[in-house]
Design a protein around this motif. Sequence first.
Motif, short mmCIF file in Angstrom:
data_model
loop_
_atom_site.label_atom_id
_atom_site.label_comp_id
_atom_site.label_asym_id
_atom_site.label_seq_id
_atom_site.Cartn_x
_atom_site.Cartn_y
_atom_site.Cartn_z
N LEU A 1 0.87 -1.18 0.00
CA LEU A 1 0.00 0.00 0.00
C LEU A 1 0.90 1.23 0.00
O LEU A 1 1.18 1.82 1.04
N GLY B 1 -5.08 3.17 -0.15
CA GLY B 1 -5.84 2.84 1.05
C GLY B 1 -6.04 4.06 1.93
O GLY B 1 -5.55 5.15 1.66
N PRO C 1 -8.67 -0.44 0.39
CA PRO C 1 -8.34 -0.99 1.70
C PRO C 1 -8.42 0.07 2.80
O PRO C 1 -8.00 1.21 2.61
N ASN D 1 -9.54 -11.35 -1.95
CA ASN D 1 -8.58 -10.25 -2.02
C ASN D 1 -7.80 -10.12 -0.71
O ASN D 1 -6.61 -9.80 -0.72
N ALA D 2 -8.49 -10.34 0.40
CA ALA D 2 -7.81 -10.30 1.70
C ALA D 2 -6.77 -11.42 1.78
O ALA D 2 -5.65 -11.21 2.27
N ALA E 1 -3.69 -10.42 -0.19
CA ALA E 1 -2.86 -9.47 0.53
C ALA E 1 -2.07 -10.17 1.63
O ALA E 1 -0.88 -9.89 1.85
N ILE F 1 -6.18 -9.12 8.96
CA ILE F 1 -6.67 -8.80 7.62
C ILE F 1 -7.99 -9.53 7.39
O ILE F 1 -8.11 -10.73 7.67
N GLY G 1 -11.68 -9.62 4.65
CA GLY G 1 -12.35 -9.17 3.45
C GLY G 1 -13.58 -8.35 3.81
O GLY G 1 -14.19 -8.55 4.86
N ILE H 1 -10.14 -5.32 3.41
CA ILE H 1 -9.83 -5.35 1.98
C ILE H 1 -11.11 -5.58 1.19
O ILE H 1 -11.72 -6.64 1.28
#
Length: 262
Positions: free
Chosen positions: A2, A98, A128, A157-158, A161, A229, A231, A261
């Motif tokens: 990020l 983000g 994010p 997506n989470a 990451a 983290i 989603g 995320i």
Amino acid sequence: MLDHLILTVDYTKEWEQAMEQLPALLKLLGTRRITLTYVLQTHKRLHPDDTEGSATERLRRIGERLESSLGVETATHVANGFVAQEVQALARKLSADGVVACNRSHRAAKELFFGNTALNLARMTKVPLLIIPVQDEPPAAEEEILLATDGSKASLNAQAAFEKLMANQRTGRVVWAHSEEPEQSDEATEQRINELAERHPNVHRNILTGRPVDQILQTINDTRPLLTIMGKRGSTPIQEIMIGSTTEHVAAGSPYPVLMIP
């Protein structure tokens, strides 16, 4: 990961306290640029010192401090209106990676922070969102990264990451809490978690039974991760205003930072 973040500022002691956690998080996320933003809420009674010039000067001083201590590039932005809307508009305009917000409500033993800027951002964000709580718990025990997943498409997506961070040989943990009543998707979710752990030997697995919010928050309190983290569900206006998603509950109640995320 990020590179450019929008950092919301509110000048409170709680915000200053929460931001003590920022250096480790920026290093973890690979952030090199920060745009500090303050929104003059013209729909509320303003303090006599709450002017655009005063806000710009305050942001400039904070930026100088961050540049000196963290070695990041900073810029400032002052807007008028509703905080969440203005921050999201700025993120779109600058193509930021983000947004960072402070959660001052988790200490009230509430899972939801109604009316709080962080909650509004959580519901609206298309990028994010890093939520940093006021730290009244012991600091993170170690630089462990926690992925809380439900195996849904919204969590992919989470997971991506999370796996980027695991590529640096960090210690990680995946937690999945499912209900006592088995669902069709449970087998596929467990297989996905097992495959993730096989790709990253430094990742531990916690597969739990019970209410997801309770189980995830208990894991966070037990392991004291540097970052959790998760989603974020909801990409339509109707989904954005719905109250009570697991991610919102966890972000509201966690005493440690949570990265949502979309």
